[in-house]
Motif scaffolding. Structure first.
Motif, PDB file in Angstrom:
ATOM      1  N   SER A 155       8.115  67.722  20.008  1.00  0.00           N
ATOM      2  CA  SER A 155       8.685  68.972  20.529  1.00  0.00           C
ATOM      3  C   SER A 155      10.017  69.325  19.895  1.00  0.00           C
ATOM      4  N   GLY A 156      10.613  68.401  19.120  1.00  0.00           N
ATOM      5  CA  GLY A 156      11.743  68.781  18.293  1.00  0.00           C
ATOM      6  C   GLY A 156      13.041  68.032  18.452  1.00  0.00           C
ATOM      7  N   ALA A 157      13.289  67.362  19.569  1.00  0.00           N
ATOM      8  CA  ALA A 157      14.547  66.655  19.768  1.00  0.00           C
ATOM      9  C   ALA A 157      14.393  65.184  19.378  1.00  0.00           C
ATOM     10  N   TRP A 158      15.405  64.378  19.696  1.00  0.00           N
ATOM     11  CA  TRP A 158      15.377  62.947  19.385  1.00  0.00           C
ATOM     12  C   TRP A 158      15.817  62.135  20.605  1.00  0.00           C
ATOM     13  N   GLY A 159      15.559  60.827  20.558  1.00  0.00           N
ATOM     14  CA  GLY A 159      16.056  59.923  21.579  1.00  0.00           C
ATOM     15  C   GLY A 159      17.519  59.606  21.335  1.00  0.00           C
ATOM     16  N   LYS A 160      18.148  58.912  22.295  1.00  0.00           N
ATOM     17  CA  LYS A 160      19.577  58.625  22.172  1.00  0.00           C
ATOM     18  C   LYS A 160      19.833  57.172  21.772  1.00  0.00           C
ATOM     19  N   ASN A 161      21.022  56.960  21.227  1.00  0.00           N
ATOM     20  CA  ASN A 161      21.513  55.620  20.889  1.00  0.00           C
ATOM     21  C   ASN A 161      20.630  54.882  19.895  1.00  0.00           C
ATOM     22  N   THR A 185      10.273  55.687  34.680  1.00  0.00           N
ATOM     23  CA  THR A 185      10.782  55.164  33.416  1.00  0.00           C
ATOM     24  C   THR A 185       9.739  55.148  32.306  1.00  0.00           C
ATOM     25  N   ASP A 186       8.554  55.643  32.580  1.00  0.00           N
ATOM     26  CA  ASP A 186       7.497  55.618  31.561  1.00  0.00           C
ATOM     27  C   ASP A 186       7.729  56.642  30.454  1.00  0.00           C
ATOM     28  N   TRP A 187       8.486  57.693  30.785  1.00  0.00           N
ATOM     29  CA  TRP A 187       8.691  58.763  29.797  1.00  0.00           C
ATOM     30  C   TRP A 187      10.047  59.410  30.088  1.00  0.00           C
ATOM     31  N   ASN A 188      11.100  58.689  29.731  1.00  0.00           N
ATOM     32  CA  ASN A 188      12.447  59.114  30.092  1.00  0.00           C
ATOM     33  C   ASN A 188      13.325  59.227  28.848  1.00  0.00           C
ATOM     34  N   TYR A 189      14.103  60.281  28.759  1.00  0.00           N
ATOM     35  CA  TYR A 189      14.961  60.553  27.612  1.00  0.00           C
ATOM     36  C   TYR A 189      14.156  60.743  26.322  1.00  0.00           C
ATOM     37  N   VAL A 190      12.928  61.208  26.449  1.00  0.00           N
ATOM     38  CA  VAL A 190      12.108  61.474  25.257  1.00  0.00           C
ATOM     39  C   VAL A 190      12.433  62.886  24.792  1.00  0.00           C
ATOM     40  N   GLY A 191      13.516  62.962  24.029  1.00  0.00           N
ATOM     41  CA  GLY A 191      14.117  64.225  23.634  1.00  0.00           C
ATOM     42  C   GLY A 191      15.308  64.497  24.526  1.00  0.00           C
ATOM     43  N   THR A 192      16.522  64.262  24.000  1.00  0.00           N
ATOM     44  CA  THR A 192      17.712  64.386  24.838  1.00  0.00           C
ATOM     45  C   THR A 192      18.911  64.843  24.016  1.00  0.00           C
ATOM     46  N   PHE A 193      19.928  65.345  24.736  1.00  0.00           N
ATOM     47  CA  PHE A 193      21.207  65.732  24.126  1.00  0.00           C
ATOM     48  C   PHE A 193      22.317  64.797  24.592  1.00  0.00           C
TER      49      PHE A 193
END
Length: 426
Positions: free
Chosen positions: A103-109, A136-144
């Motif tokens: 969808s276009g974003a990225w994960g963090k850290n 927690t199965d699908w968390n921060y999958v694309g974040t700012f």
């Protein structure tokens, strides 16, 4: 629990973005928010389907890469042109593209090593399950959060500007990322922490925490004003969309500066998507004014050329707040506020009902707040978090593991002295 020193009240969990909330609270923006949520949910479903398809037929799922808060340091943005033209930067850029969420974003850290993502591997640093339904199965999958997505886009832009290899691939990834940022902006111009939105409590709130929204505004504004040559390849149509989104984001900031007793103050760490008021986040982060994020917002507002009356009003009001609440000669070091004649400090959080800049006592000008996990004070498991009026009862881990005070506004007030000389108060 209530016998703890300086205990004030329980913290509460904020509400996520849901269709029921849209129906009840969105008002004239109901249709726009309904479309937004549908688009976001569809994007999230497509992201899950893509990973599920990759993993179909695999004998084992590759382990997640892992993450660390030093991850952004592996995508440096201040190196020389020769670095970005080199093989190491090229490898990292290829890796970044490979880990981009569909969808276009990225994960963090994410720690960038120059190794591209394996088929079926998690898009982010931790394990995710496209078939799971747990929180927690699908968390921060694309974040700012933690400068995610904006850092990847900026790094790719520098590499494509210096490289001829894979340039079109990097440019396409950047455009995809920018379109995700544009899609993520709420109809009322704020941004959530994650996109697609997760439907998980504070993650859906308008997020100023860790400068998430500010980082997005800065990036979009640079592209929209053509002030960053790394993005010279972006076409006029997308450039104009970036400019409009950044302008709307600035409008949101100016419109939602918090008033207490009729006086403009600063901003919250996160604001509710509909009430637009500061709202809680983690258990130890209450609805409050947030000095650190607000200080950086004001620095940004002072950087804008030819500031209009609304911008100048916002800056002057925030400067008044920081002057009134300044703790002289103190610095936060290893979980304690210690004497340091070169530093001035501010609590991270201030109460939303107390502000009197004319009061003689510092404590009466703004009420400092401090949060902690409930279980560290013997509270019932149903209690989300606790709020205190001092650090006296706060657990040692929350003192050493969290910036309860900061000095972000110190340099701001120094800059304000010069800025105000050429930008009079309206």
């Amino acid at each position: 629990m209530t016998t703890c020193t300086d205990y004030i009240r329980k913290n509460t969990e904020t509400s996520p973005l849901t269709q029921s909330r849209i129906d009840a609270e969105a008002g004239s923006l109901k249709t726009a928010f309904t479309t937004y949520l549908t688009t976001s949910n569809n994007a999230r479903a497509a992201d899950k389907a893509s990973l599920k398809a990759e993993r179909s037929g695999l004998s084992s799922v590759p382990s997640a890469r892992g993450s660390d808060k030093t991850g952004p340091d592996t995508m440096p943005l201040s190196e020389t042109a020769s670095y970005y033209a080199g093989s190491s930067a090229l490898a990292i850029a290829r890796e970044i593209v490979s880990f981009q969420v569909p969808s276009g974003a990225w994960g963090k850290n994410m720690v960038r090593t120059g190794v591209v993502r394996a088929k079926g591997q998690s898009y982010i640093g931790s394990n995710i399950d496209p078939n799971g339904s747990g929180a927690t199965d699908w968390n921060y999958v694309g974040t700012f959060d933690n400068a995610a997505t904006t850092t990847e886009i900026r790094y790719l832009a520098k590499v494509q500007a210096a490289q001829s290899t894979d340039r079109s691939t990097f440019q396409a990834s950047i455009i995809k990322g920018l379109n995700a940022i544009l899609a993520a902006q709420y109809p009322n111009y704020g941004w959530p922490q994650n996109y697609p939105v997760s439907g998980m409590a504070y993650h859906d709130a308008i997020t100023l925490n860790d400068d998430a929204m500010l980082n997005l505004i800065k990036l979009l504004r640079e592209i929209g004003t053509s002030s960053n040559s790394d993005f010279a390849f972006v076409d006029t149509t997308l450039r104009n969309k970036c400019a409009a989104a950044a302008g709307n984001g600035i409008t949101w900031l100016l419109t939602n500066q918090v008033r207490i007793n009729g006086k403009l103050t600063i901003w919250g760490q996160q604001h509710d998507v509909f009430t637009l008021k500061p709202t809680p986040a983690r258990a130890y982060e209450m609805a409050a004014l947030s000095s650190s994020e607000s200080g950086k917002i004001v620095k940004f507002l002072m950087s804008l050329p030819n500031p209009d009356a609304a911008t100048r009003t916002a800056v002057y009001a925030a400067a008044d707040f920081f002057k009134a609440t300044q703790i002289d000669g103190k610095a936060w070091v290893s979980g304690a506020l210690v004497s340091d004649s070169s530093k001035n400090s501010w609590a991270r959080f201030y109460d939303l009902s107390v502000y009197d800049p004319t009061a003689s006592a510092l404590a009466a000008r703004g009420r400092m707040l401090f949060g902690d996990f409930a279980d560290r004070h013997g509270a019932a498991s149903s209690v989300y978090g606790l709020i205190f009026g001092s650090t006296t009862a706060v657990s040692a881990e929350r003192l050493t593991g969290y910036a309860q005070y900061n000095n972000v506004a110190q340099s701001l007030l120094t800059s304000f002295t010069t800025w105000s000389a050429s930008n009079p108060k309206p």
